[in-house]
Design a protein around this motif. Structure first.
Motif, short mmCIF file in Angstrom:
data_model
loop_
_atom_site.label_atom_id
_atom_site.label_comp_id
_atom_site.label_asym_id
_atom_site.label_seq_id
_atom_site.Cartn_x
_atom_site.Cartn_y
_atom_site.Cartn_z
N GLU A 137 -4.38 -0.89 0.25
CA GLU A 137 -5.18 -1.97 -0.10
C GLU A 137 -5.39 -3.06 1.03
O GLU A 137 -5.03 -2.64 2.43
CB GLU A 137 -4.14 -2.86 -1.11
CG GLU A 137 -4.56 -2.52 -2.66
CD GLU A 137 -5.95 -3.32 -2.97
OE1 GLU A 137 -6.37 -3.98 -2.33
OE2 GLU A 137 -6.37 -3.02 -4.09
N LEU A 138 -6.45 -3.84 0.76
CA LEU A 138 -6.79 -4.83 1.82
C LEU A 138 -5.81 -5.95 2.06
O LEU A 138 -5.94 -6.74 3.09
CB LEU A 138 -8.34 -5.11 1.89
CG LEU A 138 -9.15 -3.92 1.78
CD1 LEU A 138 -10.63 -4.51 1.83
CD2 LEU A 138 -8.78 -3.14 3.30
N GLY A 139 -5.06 -6.38 0.93
CA GLY A 139 -4.30 -7.53 0.96
C GLY A 139 -2.74 -7.22 0.50
O GLY A 139 -2.77 -6.19 -0.32
N GLN A 140 -1.98 -7.96 1.11
CA GLN A 140 -0.49 -7.67 0.95
C GLN A 140 -0.29 -7.90 -0.55
O GLN A 140 0.57 -7.13 -1.20
CB GLN A 140 0.42 -8.40 1.89
CG GLN A 140 1.86 -7.76 1.72
CD GLN A 140 2.28 -6.37 2.33
OE1 GLN A 140 1.74 -5.93 3.42
NE2 GLN A 140 2.69 -5.44 1.40
N GLU A 141 -0.61 -8.93 -1.12
CA GLU A 141 -0.42 -9.10 -2.36
C GLU A 141 -0.61 -8.09 -3.56
O GLU A 141 -0.01 -7.69 -4.50
CB GLU A 141 -0.87 -10.70 -2.80
CG GLU A 141 -0.47 -11.05 -4.23
CD GLU A 141 -1.09 -12.53 -4.63
OE1 GLU A 141 -1.00 -12.85 -5.73
OE2 GLU A 141 -1.76 -13.19 -3.69
N ALA A 142 -2.04 -7.69 -3.01
CA ALA A 142 -2.39 -6.71 -4.13
C ALA A 142 -1.94 -5.38 -4.00
O ALA A 142 -1.37 -4.71 -5.04
CB ALA A 142 -4.15 -6.31 -3.79
#
Length: 693
Positions: free
Chosen positions: A323-328
């Motif tokens: 994924e490109l973002g830690q939250e996602a």
């Protein structure tokens, strides 16, 4: 030879040799009787042991013979069973692997049985719309007891032989050495001169057989509305309890003949064979060697990406999830763990299995961590620009020979392949949501897809428990291209006089798992809205009812917003008719100058189903699908089409293509008649009295 014959210390050993499951086709049946006669005529032979080897005693009758002359050629299976039952020398069945259907019925006709503890034992005929037709409904209750027999015959579910070890079915259940144990038992019986037991002579004992049968019949009737076979099973078992053996056999045989000719059984057998035929890809040479897949990368940790990852983790294949973002990424990992823990709470997994699967999963925020993967599946937003960016990155870093797959549901796989310098390594893998549950996988073969890439993904699909169907490249492939016409007709019906609840009710009564409007609310009406916007640019000649767009403009995207075609209460998925939506539909009809009319359920069903059929015929003409049965598999495993109708193309064959075409020509005279241009293939088949399958 379908039956190998050897003598070991005075015992004739008959070994079935008809791979893969020792099906009891005519050659095998003749081989069995001839071998038995040979043993009985040889004074040096004291007894007979029948085995199928370590893999399978027998998987049962060869159902390819059903409705063909071979099925009734002597010796039939009942004749074979009678021959073994009447043998003057003891006959022992040595059961390993499985004894299913006719294979178990054959063993029941022998004097003694020894089984490996893990051998699968069952009578699964009901799953093909049939009942055991070679004495199974009569002998099995005598061998295992009434209640066990009812449960197993009506469900068709096999069990391990160890579960039946305390019944009269087996003389012994052993962990190993099944054949040696059978030979020893056969010699012991022969030397003792004891009377040879016959299952048919045993009595069925139960403290309240009539009460139990009545209770069981009520339960079966409630659970098998569209399937006649379970109640026919009950009829035959009841005859086993209340009549003598020969009278019970007569009931069983009459019921079997009736079921064999039924539309439901024909549909279920069609589905059975079609699923197996789907894996045989036209033009793909059997000598093609698949590539090794030992590590998988997935781009996108959303609903689809996470579900796709679980398929590989379940098969023991390591997955790197990007994924490109830690939250996602954290959200995706949490969803995967939650799904596994829910399975553990239901007893489907142990806590250790949950942790073992999670240990195979490596989360990452860097494309570089996909460089080792043998297969990378892209599962990002359904927009060509996004796909282009992903495949450009993958092309730069994926190792030579890595397969690059797109989980697109509608987009042009050939165009996606051109975003790389390796189009031969690119194909589509359209998983269905939820991807960790749904069986269907549409494998989209691009014009440049290499044969070994296709072979690899088809083999991998089997490894992860999917039913794979190959599709060519077109907008929507097989399933979604067809459902588009189904949905168009549903929208037109709203304009003309129907309401969502009536359309859904009619389709669910037909047997669909969910009507089109409930399905839209579940999937998200905004998904269809985005597709229609794209098609307005790409294919402006295709017209739609504006009602679905108006619904989305109201913010009613379905269950996720608490309002769609139906209203939903917080935390409750119950679809409640919406006065607001009904008013919107009626106002739109008035605005368009359409006088609403009463539409009956038959018209609803025919318009929606025949829209599927006509588009399916076009797909066949264009070579997008190789065979009509592939289309049926897509709809049976991915779209909730009723199995007992065999799929849309088989259902059309059952109705008669002449009648389908006649109805379509009637619809062409209606308000939206331009949607009913019949496929040339459908016209040709209808006018020459042929069918799709």
């Amino acid at each position: 030879m379908p039956v190998n014959y050897e003598i070991r210390d005075g015992i004739a050993i008959l070994t079935l040799h008809n791979p893969p499951v020792n099906g009891l086709g005519i050659a095998t049946r003749r081989g069995l009787v001839e071998s038995l006669d040979r043993a009985c005529d040889d004074d040096a032979v004291k007894g007979v042991v029948v085995t199928g080897g370590a893999r399978a005693f027998s998987g049962g009758a060869d159902i390819r013979e059903f409705n063909r002359p071979e099925a009734s050629q002597e010796p039939t299976l009942p004749t074979v069973i009678t021959a073994f039952e009447a043998s003057p020398k003891p006959v022992v069945a040595a059961i390993e692997g499985m004894a299913l259907g006719g294979g178990l019925e054959l063993a029941l006709g022998m004097h003694h049985r020894i089984a490996a503890s893990g051998a699968q034992i069952g009578l699964p005929e009901v799953k093909l719309g049939l009942l055991p037709g070679a004495g199974g409904t009569q002998r099995f209750p005598r061998a295992v007891g009434l209640e066990t027999a009812v449960n197993m015959i009506v469900s068709g579910t096999p069990v391990a032989a160890s579960r039946l070890a305390d019944t009269r079915l087996f003389d012994a259940v052993v962990e190993e050495g099944v054949l040696d144990a059978a030979i020893a038992l056969c010699r012991e019986v022969a030397e003792s001169g004891a009377t040879l037991p016959r299952v048919r002579d045993w009595t069925i004992e139960h403290p309240d057989a009539e009460g139990f049968l009545g209770f069981a019949r009520n339960g079966v009737a409630a659970a098998s509305a569209h399937y006649p076979a379970p109640l026919k099973c009950m009829d035959a078992i009841e005859a086993a309890v209340k009549r003598d053996f020969e009278a019970g056999l007569a009931v069983e045989r009459e019921a079997f003949a009736q079921l064999l000719a039924s539309d439901e059984s024909r549909a279920l057998r069609h589905a059975f064979f079609s699923e197996r035929a789907a894996g045989k890809v036209a033009g793909l040479d059997a000598s093609v060697v698949p590539r090794s897949i030992d590590a998988v990368g997935i781009v996108g940790a959303g609903t689809m990406g996470g579900g796709i990852a679980m398929n590989f983790l379940n098969a023991g294949i390591p997955v790197t999830l990007l994924e490109l973002g830690q939250e996602a990424l954290d959200r995706g990992l949490a969803t995967i763990r939650r799904n596994y823990e829910n399975s553990a709470r239901k007893g489907k997994l142990t806590a250790e299995q949950v942790e073992a699967r999670m240990a195979l999963l490596t989360p990452t925020l860097s494309y570089d961590d996909l460089a080792h993967a043998d297969l990378v599946v892209e599962a990002v937003f359904e927009e060509m620009g996004v796909k282009e960016a992903v495949f450009g990155r993958l092309d730069d870093l994926a190792k030579p020979g890595a397969i690059l797959a797109s989980n697109t549901s509608t987009l042009d796989v050939d165009r996606i392949a051109q975003f790389t310098r390796r189009p031969s390594d690119v194909l589509g893998t359209h998983f269905f949501s939820p991807a960790n549950v749904m069986k269907l996988l549409e494998v989209v073969r691009g014009k440049a897809t290499a044969p070994d890439v296709l072979a690899t993904v088809m083999a991998l699909a089997r490894r992860i428990g999917k039913t794979a169907v190959v599709s060519g490249v077109c907008d929507g492939f097989i399933g979604n291209r067809m459902i588009e016409q189904y949905s168009r007709q549903a929208g037109f019906l709203l304009e003309e006089g129907a309401l969502p609840q009536q359309v859904d009710r009619a389709m669910e009564a037909f047997g669909m798992a969910m009507g089109p409007f409930r399905m839209g609310d579940l999937a998200g009406n905004d998904i269809g809205w985005a597709i229609r916007k794209r098609r307005a640019v790409d294919s402006p000649e295709i017209t739609y009812s504006r009602t679905a767009d108006l619904l989305c403009e109201m913010g009613r995207f379905g269950q996720k917003t608490g309002a769609g075609w139906y209203d939903y209460a917080p935390g409750d998925r119950t679809a409640r008719p919406s006065p607001v939506v009904d008013a919107m539909i009626e106002a739109y009809s008035a605005e368009q100058g359409i006088t609403r009319r009463r539409i009956d359920d038959q018209e609803i069903v025919e318009r929606l189903v025949y829209a599927l059929v006509n588009e399916g015929a076009l797909i066949l003409e264009e070579g997008i699908a190789a065979k009509a049965s592939d289309i049926d598999v897509v709809y049976l495993t991915g779209y909730g089409f009723p199995v007992w109708r065999g799929g849309p193309m088989f259902h059309a064959d059952t109705v008669g293509l002449y009648n389908v075409l006649r109805s379509m020509r009637r619809f062409a005279k209606g308000l939206h008649g331009d949607a009913w241009e019949p496929s040339p293939l459908l016209v040709e088949l209808a006018e020459t009295g042929r069918s799709f399958n």
